[in-house]
Design a protein around this motif. Structure first.
Motif, PDB file in Angstrom:
ATOM      1  N   GLU A 248     -21.516  25.973  39.716  1.00 11.71           N
ATOM      2  CA  GLU A 248     -21.864  26.143  38.305  1.00 11.71           C
ATOM      3  C   GLU A 248     -21.234  27.408  37.729  1.00 11.71           C
ATOM      4  O   GLU A 248     -20.671  27.391  36.634  1.00 11.71           O
ATOM      5  N   GLU A 249     -21.325  28.512  38.474  1.00 16.31           N
ATOM      6  CA  GLU A 249     -20.766  29.783  37.996  1.00 16.31           C
ATOM      7  C   GLU A 249     -19.247  29.747  37.951  1.00 16.31           C
ATOM      8  O   GLU A 249     -18.636  30.203  36.989  1.00 16.31           O
ATOM      9  N   THR A 250     -18.617  29.183  38.959  1.00 10.20           N
ATOM     10  CA  THR A 250     -17.162  29.179  39.050  1.00 10.20           C
ATOM     11  C   THR A 250     -16.512  28.294  38.001  1.00 10.20           C
ATOM     12  O   THR A 250     -15.542  28.689  37.357  1.00 10.20           O
ATOM     13  N   PHE A 251     -17.068  27.102  37.802  1.00 11.44           N
ATOM     14  CA  PHE A 251     -16.430  26.135  36.913  1.00 11.44           C
ATOM     15  C   PHE A 251     -17.093  26.019  35.540  1.00 11.44           C
ATOM     16  O   PHE A 251     -16.654  25.231  34.697  1.00 11.44           O
ATOM     17  N   GLY A 252     -18.163  26.776  35.301  1.00  8.48           N
ATOM     18  CA  GLY A 252     -18.825  26.728  34.001  1.00  8.48           C
ATOM     19  C   GLY A 252     -19.446  25.382  33.715  1.00  8.48           C
ATOM     20  O   GLY A 252     -19.339  24.853  32.612  1.00  8.48           O
ATOM     21  N   VAL A 253     -20.107  24.808  34.706  1.00 10.03           N
ATOM     22  CA  VAL A 253     -20.754  23.506  34.539  1.00 10.03           C
ATOM     23  C   VAL A 253     -22.250  23.659  34.751  1.00 10.03           C
ATOM     24  O   VAL A 253     -22.726  24.664  35.268  1.00 10.03           O
ATOM     25  N   ASP A 254     -23.006  22.616  34.345  1.00  7.54           N
ATOM     26  CA  ASP A 254     -24.446  22.601  34.533  1.00  7.54           C
ATOM     27  C   ASP A 254     -24.797  21.361  35.342  1.00  7.54           C
ATOM     28  O   ASP A 254     -24.639  20.244  34.861  1.00  7.54           O
ATOM     29  N   ALA A 255     -25.282  21.557  36.552  1.00  3.99           N
ATOM     30  CA  ALA A 255     -25.597  20.442  37.435  1.00  3.99           C
ATOM     31  C   ALA A 255     -27.027  19.954  37.255  1.00  3.99           C
ATOM     32  O   ALA A 255     -27.462  19.057  37.945  1.00  3.99           O
ATOM     33  N   SER A 256     -27.766  20.516  36.306  1.00  6.34           N
ATOM     34  CA  SER A 256     -29.162  20.128  36.129  1.00  6.34           C
ATOM     35  C   SER A 256     -29.345  18.984  35.145  1.00  6.34           C
ATOM     36  O   SER A 256     -30.459  18.614  34.839  1.00  6.34           O
ATOM     37  N   ALA A 257     -28.292  18.389  34.625  1.00 11.86           N
ATOM     38  CA  ALA A 257     -28.397  17.290  33.668  1.00 11.86           C
ATOM     39  C   ALA A 257     -29.020  16.079  34.333  1.00 11.86           C
ATOM     40  O   ALA A 257     -28.871  15.861  35.528  1.00 11.86           O
TER      41      ALA A 257
ATOM     42  N   MET B  90     -22.522  18.073  33.947  1.00  4.66           N
ATOM     43  CA  MET B  90     -22.064  18.161  32.571  1.00  4.66           C
ATOM     44  C   MET B  90     -21.199  19.399  32.401  1.00  4.66           C
ATOM     45  O   MET B  90     -21.589  20.484  32.791  1.00  4.66           O
ATOM     46  N   MET B  91     -20.038  19.229  31.809  1.00  2.00           N
ATOM     47  CA  MET B  91     -19.172  20.363  31.528  1.00  2.00           C
ATOM     48  C   MET B  91     -19.786  21.167  30.395  1.00  2.00           C
ATOM     49  O   MET B  91     -20.257  20.610  29.426  1.00  2.00           O
ATOM     50  N   ALA B  92     -19.737  22.491  30.539  1.00  2.00           N
ATOM     51  CA  ALA B  92     -20.298  23.358  29.508  1.00  2.00           C
ATOM     52  C   ALA B  92     -19.352  24.523  29.249  1.00  2.00           C
ATOM     53  O   ALA B  92     -19.642  25.650  29.595  1.00  2.00           O
ATOM     54  N   PRO B  93     -18.166  24.272  28.671  1.00  2.00           N
ATOM     55  CA  PRO B  93     -17.261  25.365  28.384  1.00  2.00           C
ATOM     56  C   PRO B  93     -17.886  26.335  27.398  1.00  2.00           C
ATOM     57  O   PRO B  93     -18.720  25.963  26.588  1.00  2.00           O
ATOM     58  N   ALA B  94     -17.462  27.591  27.473  1.00  2.00           N
ATOM     59  CA  ALA B  94     -18.052  28.646  26.654  1.00  2.00           C
ATOM     60  C   ALA B  94     -17.953  28.331  25.164  1.00  2.00           C
ATOM     61  O   ALA B  94     -18.879  28.584  24.412  1.00  2.00           O
ATOM     62  N   ALA B  95     -16.843  27.775  24.712  1.00  2.00           N
ATOM     63  CA  ALA B  95     -16.665  27.499  23.287  1.00  2.00           C
ATOM     64  C   ALA B  95     -17.653  26.447  22.794  1.00  2.00           C
ATOM     65  O   ALA B  95     -18.226  26.591  21.719  1.00  2.00           O
ATOM     66  N   SER B  96     -17.876  25.398  23.578  1.00  2.00           N
ATOM     67  CA  SER B  96     -18.775  24.353  23.104  1.00  2.00           C
ATOM     68  C   SER B  96     -20.235  24.771  23.191  1.00  2.00           C
ATOM     69  O   SER B  96     -21.044  24.342  22.390  1.00  2.00           O
ATOM     70  N   THR B  97     -20.603  25.622  24.149  1.00  3.38           N
ATOM     71  CA  THR B  97     -21.991  26.076  24.212  1.00  3.38           C
ATOM     72  C   THR B  97     -22.297  27.006  23.059  1.00  3.38           C
ATOM     73  O   THR B  97     -23.400  26.999  22.529  1.00  3.38           O
ATOM     74  N   ALA B  98     -21.337  27.799  22.628  1.00  6.78           N
ATOM     75  CA  ALA B  98     -21.555  28.670  21.481  1.00  6.78           C
ATOM     76  C   ALA B  98     -21.722  27.833  20.216  1.00  6.78           C
ATOM     77  O   ALA B  98     -22.583  28.111  19.384  1.00  6.78           O
ATOM     78  N   ALA B  99     -20.913  26.786  20.086  1.00  6.89           N
ATOM     79  CA  ALA B  99     -21.020  25.914  18.919  1.00  6.89           C
ATOM     80  C   ALA B  99     -22.336  25.153  18.950  1.00  6.89           C
ATOM     81  O   ALA B  99     -22.971  24.964  17.908  1.00  6.89           O
ATOM     82  N   ALA B 100     -22.767  24.731  20.123  1.00  8.14           N
ATOM     83  CA  ALA B 100     -24.021  23.998  20.239  1.00  8.14           C
ATOM     84  C   ALA B 100     -25.200  24.888  19.890  1.00  8.14           C
ATOM     85  O   ALA B 100     -26.191  24.424  19.330  1.00  8.14           O
ATOM     86  N   ALA B 101     -25.114  26.174  20.228  1.00  6.34           N
ATOM     87  CA  ALA B 101     -26.196  27.092  19.901  1.00  6.34           C
ATOM     88  C   ALA B 101     -26.329  27.275  18.395  1.00  6.34           C
ATOM     89  O   ALA B 101     -27.417  27.529  17.891  1.00  6.34           O
ATOM     90  N   GLU B 102     -25.228  27.157  17.668  1.00  2.00           N
ATOM     91  CA  GLU B 102     -25.259  27.331  16.229  1.00  2.00           C
ATOM     92  C   GLU B 102     -25.814  26.105  15.513  1.00  2.00           C
ATOM     93  O   GLU B 102     -26.319  26.200  14.403  1.00  2.00           O
TER      94      GLU B 102
END
Length: 130
Positions: free
Chosen positions: A28-37, A43-55
């Motif tokens: 999870e830390e290395t590839f920026g993914v979330d295995a708890s889905a 689920m892929m969770a790139p930094a750009a999309s998580t910031a957009a999702a938070a907004e």
């Protein structure tokens, strides 16, 4: 290539539960993914999309209309409006009006609670929309 994945699979089978949990955390830390889905999918969770999702904030579609206060001199007028909005009998509507704060409408549309709020305020009640 199939032999490489087979070797990795065999190594995974030999891991203890604690080692497997640590491996998941590192992946999870290395590839920026979330295995708890749900459903066991990663689920892929790139930094750009998580910031957009938070907004993105979900727009509220269901509202509650709460009767907060009923002045004594406006009680009868408010009682009539409550009865028309709720289809309650006289006794039930009277009990509701006398035991404020109480919800008048729950899970209603914005237009519906806005119109009901307008009617109640014109009768002299204090109401809030939540």
């Amino acid at each position: 290539m199939a032999t490489k994945t087979e070797e990795i699979l065999e190594q995974l089978k030999q891991l203890t539960l604690l080692e497997a949990a640590d491996l998941v955390k590192q992946i999870e830390e290395t590839f920026g993914v979330d295995a708890s889905a749900g459903g066991g999918m990663v689920m892929m969770a790139p930094a750009a999309s998580t910031a957009a999702a938070a907004e993105v904030v979900e727009e509220q579609t269901q509202f509650d209309l709460i009767l907060e206060e009923v002045p004594a001199d406006k009680k009868i007028a408010i009682l009539k409006v409550v009865r028309s909005l709720t289809n309650l009998g006289l006794k039930e509507a009277k009990d509701l009006v006398e035991s404020t704060p109480k919800p008048i409408r729950e899970g209603a549309s914005k237009e519906e609670v806005t119109e009901a709020k307008k009617q109640l305020e014109e009768a002299g009640a204090k109401v809030t929309i939540k």
